[in-house]
Design a protein around this motif. Structure first.
Motif, PDB file in Angstrom:
ATOM      1  N   GLY A 213       0.810  -1.202   0.000  1.00 17.47           N
ATOM      2  CA  GLY A 213       0.000   0.000   0.000  1.00 17.47           C
ATOM      3  C   GLY A 213       0.845   1.253   0.000  1.00 17.47           C
TER       4      GLY A 213
ATOM      5  N   LYS B   2       5.598  10.345   0.466  1.00 24.21           N
ATOM      6  CA  LYS B   2       4.802   9.120   0.338  1.00 24.21           C
ATOM      7  C   LYS B   2       5.569   8.075  -0.460  1.00 24.21           C
TER       8      LYS B   2
ATOM      9  N   TYR C 122       2.286   4.481   1.994  1.00 26.05           N
ATOM     10  CA  TYR C 122       2.692   4.865   3.339  1.00 26.05           C
ATOM     11  C   TYR C 122       3.191   6.301   3.321  1.00 26.05           C
TER      12      TYR C 122
ATOM     13  N   GLU D 275       5.252   3.718  -1.909  1.00 23.44           N
ATOM     14  CA  GLU D 275       4.416   2.546  -2.134  1.00 23.44           C
ATOM     15  C   GLU D 275       5.223   1.287  -1.841  1.00 23.44           C
TER      16      GLU D 275
ATOM     17  N   ILE E 241      -1.406   4.582   4.805  1.00 25.97           N
ATOM     18  CA  ILE E 241      -2.530   5.487   4.558  1.00 25.97           C
ATOM     19  C   ILE E 241      -3.498   4.923   3.527  1.00 25.97           C
ATOM     20  N   GLU E 242      -3.075   3.908   2.741  1.00 29.35           N
ATOM     21  CA  GLU E 242      -3.955   3.293   1.757  1.00 29.35           C
ATOM     22  C   GLU E 242      -3.475   1.874   1.481  1.00 29.35           C
ATOM     23  N   GLU E 243      -4.250   0.901   1.928  1.00 32.01           N
ATOM     24  CA  GLU E 243      -3.876  -0.489   1.706  1.00 32.01           C
ATOM     25  C   GLU E 243      -4.207  -0.939   0.302  1.00 32.01           C
ATOM     26  N   LYS E 244      -3.332  -1.760  -0.285  1.00 34.84           N
ATOM     27  CA  LYS E 244      -3.568  -2.328  -1.616  1.00 34.84           C
ATOM     28  C   LYS E 244      -3.400  -3.838  -1.525  1.00 34.84           C
TER      29      LYS E 244
END
Length: 71
Positions: free
Chosen positions: A5, A14, A7, A16, A67-70
């Motif tokens: 995700g 940021k 981070y 990935e 901040i956003e899980e993938k």
């Protein structure tokens, strides 16, 4: 376990997380990640450093925060 995700580093940039990998010599776990700014460089960092708490501006904070899980 480090999730794939986006981070945010405690200083604001940021990144990935692409995957985790093992070091070829000592088999330590590493995080493989890509900068989401500049030239988009690919980096590795030991998992224990990725997940550690650091001191920043007088506070103890996580080095990287998901901040956003993938998948």
């Amino acid at each position: 376990m480090i999730k794939k995700g986006i981070y945010k580093h405690f200083k604001g940039n940021k990144y990935e997380v692409i995957c985790t990998a093992k070091h070829s010599e000592d088999l330590s776990e590493m995080v493989v990640y890509k900068a989401l700014y500049g030239d988009g460089g690919i980096w590795v960092r030991p998992i224990n450093m990725w997940d550690e708490i650091v001191e920043f501006e007088g506070k103890r904070v996580k080095r990287f925060t998901l901040i956003e899980e993938k998948e």
